[in-house]
Design an enzyme around this catalytic site. Structure first.
Site, PDB file in Angstrom:
ATOM      1  N   LEU A  11     -20.770 -53.650  70.223  1.00  0.00           N
ATOM      2  CA  LEU A  11     -22.288 -53.825  70.474  1.00  0.00           C
ATOM      3  C   LEU A  11     -23.219 -53.479  69.298  1.00  0.00           C
ATOM      4  O   LEU A  11     -22.845 -52.780  68.354  1.00  0.00           O
ATOM      5  CB  LEU A  11     -22.908 -52.558  71.358  1.00  0.00           C
ATOM      6  CG  LEU A  11     -22.729 -52.746  73.038  1.00  0.00           C
ATOM      7  CD1 LEU A  11     -22.950 -51.510  73.695  1.00  0.00           C
ATOM      8  CD2 LEU A  11     -23.573 -54.057  73.457  1.00  0.00           C
ATOM      9  N   ASP A  12     -24.203 -54.286  68.830  1.00  0.00           N
ATOM     10  CA  ASP A  12     -25.100 -54.131  67.718  1.00  0.00           C
ATOM     11  C   ASP A  12     -25.511 -52.785  67.802  1.00  0.00           C
ATOM     12  O   ASP A  12     -25.873 -52.163  68.811  1.00  0.00           O
ATOM     13  CB  ASP A  12     -26.147 -55.248  67.757  1.00  0.00           C
ATOM     14  CG  ASP A  12     -25.776 -56.608  67.629  1.00  0.00           C
ATOM     15  OD1 ASP A  12     -24.486 -56.658  67.156  1.00  0.00           O
ATOM     16  OD2 ASP A  12     -26.545 -57.582  67.848  1.00  0.00           O
ATOM     17  N   PRO A  13     -25.794 -52.320  66.618  1.00  0.00           N
ATOM     18  CA  PRO A  13     -26.214 -50.989  66.444  1.00  0.00           C
ATOM     19  C   PRO A  13     -27.664 -50.792  67.426  1.00  0.00           C
ATOM     20  O   PRO A  13     -28.107 -49.687  67.882  1.00  0.00           O
ATOM     21  CB  PRO A  13     -26.700 -50.635  64.688  1.00  0.00           C
ATOM     22  CG  PRO A  13     -25.646 -51.430  64.321  1.00  0.00           C
ATOM     23  CD  PRO A  13     -25.351 -52.857  65.163  1.00  0.00           C
ATOM     24  N   LEU A  14     -28.474 -51.851  67.232  1.00  0.00           N
ATOM     25  CA  LEU A  14     -29.890 -51.700  67.920  1.00  0.00           C
ATOM     26  C   LEU A  14     -29.548 -52.018  69.395  1.00  0.00           C
ATOM     27  O   LEU A  14     -30.721 -51.936  70.220  1.00  0.00           O
ATOM     28  CB  LEU A  14     -30.883 -52.817  67.519  1.00  0.00           C
ATOM     29  CG  LEU A  14     -31.269 -52.632  65.982  1.00  0.00           C
ATOM     30  CD1 LEU A  14     -32.187 -53.741  65.677  1.00  0.00           C
ATOM     31  CD2 LEU A  14     -32.021 -51.388  66.185  1.00  0.00           C
ATOM     32  N   ALA A  15     -28.432 -52.272  70.067  1.00  0.00           N
ATOM     33  CA  ALA A  15     -28.324 -52.236  71.402  1.00  0.00           C
ATOM     34  C   ALA A  15     -27.728 -51.098  71.898  1.00  0.00           C
ATOM     35  O   ALA A  15     -26.853 -50.137  71.303  1.00  0.00           O
ATOM     36  CB  ALA A  15     -27.247 -53.581  71.784  1.00  0.00           C
TER      37      ALA A  15
END
Length: 302
Positions: free
Chosen positions: A44-48
């Site tokens: 998962l992306d850090p911003l997700a």
């Protein structure tokens, strides 16, 4: 050489917080559990935020199966602004007035994005070109050609339309196939409306039949001891719960553990099933049209 850590088996269903990378989450939980072997089922992306299944010990044998699983997301989308990364972190690359749009306008374009569609992967992604991640190329200000991919949007619903002085926003809930970029889906919907779009927030709520309701919060793990964290692990076969189940007799189980095929006696072809003996998970297998059981993955025996 003796491996560091303990032979810990299980699955941690983590509710990953904002700003934390998937690999950092994995390594932190691995140290907390003092586990020898660890892996995740797709990043998962850090911003997700949201569901990140982390696998330990024998569970890592089946982590790749979840890479192909359908996934559920909930996203907040802003219309009228495009960014370099397709999310709120990126530099604004285009603006358009979206104030004239209505919720009915949005609903009117959604059928174009349901079912099988094509996407062009974003430059800010972990896909590789000549051994280099696309996001590394993008950070140098360069762009390369990317091939279109066919993905499937199984479910797509929108709600919470909001038109304010700050912009036009809506919430999007999706069930999508492997390889779908929600950032690209939001951008393409915005372009279909003539104004562009980007993600403000993204939350993964499901992977296969695993749901965010089962997940452990990061705050709970930060307060946990090693024993308390191990008690939060789901069993290895939680990753396989959607597969048909078969129980073997003791003699057949011994043969299966040694990787031997087993004639079941009744013709049935099943692509993948989970195999048990006396309630213990032995691994996964498939059957052919003659009903012969073929081992696929075997659990390490203690």
């Amino acid at each position: 050489m003796r491996r560091r850590g303990d032979a810990v088996d299980g699955v941690m269903l983590l509710d990953k917080p904002l700003g934390l990378s998937s690999n950092r989450a994995l390594q932190t939980v691995r140290r907390l559990l003092n586990a020898q072997k660890a892996g995740h089922t797709g990043t998962l992306d850090p911003l997700a935020t949201g569901l990140l299944p982390l696998c330990f010990g024998n569970a890592t044998k089946f982590s790749a199966d979840l890479l192909h699983a359908e996934k559920r997301y909930e996203a907040r989308v802003m219309l009228g602004v495009e960014t370099a990364t397709g999310d709120a972190e990126g530099e604004v690359t285009a603006r358009a007035d979206a104030s004239h749009l209505t919720f009915a306008d949005l609903e009117g374009v959604l059928d174009c994005f349901r079912g099988e569609i094509e996407q062009i992967p974003p430059m800010y992604s972990a896909l590789k070109r000549d051994g280099e991640c696309l996001y590394e190329i993008a950070r140098r200000g360069e762009t390369v050609e990317r091939e279109r991919r066919r993905v499937t949007i199984h479910e797509l619903t929108v709600s919470d339309w909001e038109s304010t002085a700050d912009g036009v926003f809506f919430t999007m809930k999706t069930l999508v196939s492997k390889g779908t970029y929600i950032r690209v889906l939001a951008e393409d919907i915005g372009r279909a409306l003539g104004v562009g779009a980007h993600l403000r927030t993204l939350r993964r709520t499901g992977v296969g039949d695993l749901t965010i309701d089962e997940a452990v919060s990061w705050e709970a793990l930060e307060k946990a001891t090693t024993d308390e964290a191990r008690a939060l692990l789901s069993p290895v076969d939680r990753l396989l719960s959607t597969l048909p189940r078969i129980e073997l007799s003791a003699p057949d189980a011994d043969r299966f553990r040694h990787g031997q095929r087993i004639a079941l006696g009744s013709p049935r072809s099943i692509d993948l099933l989970r195999v048990y003996a006396a309630g213990e998970l032995l691994g996964t297998a498939r059957t052919d049209e003659r009903g012969t059981l073929h081992p696929v993955r075997l659990l390490a025996q203690a």
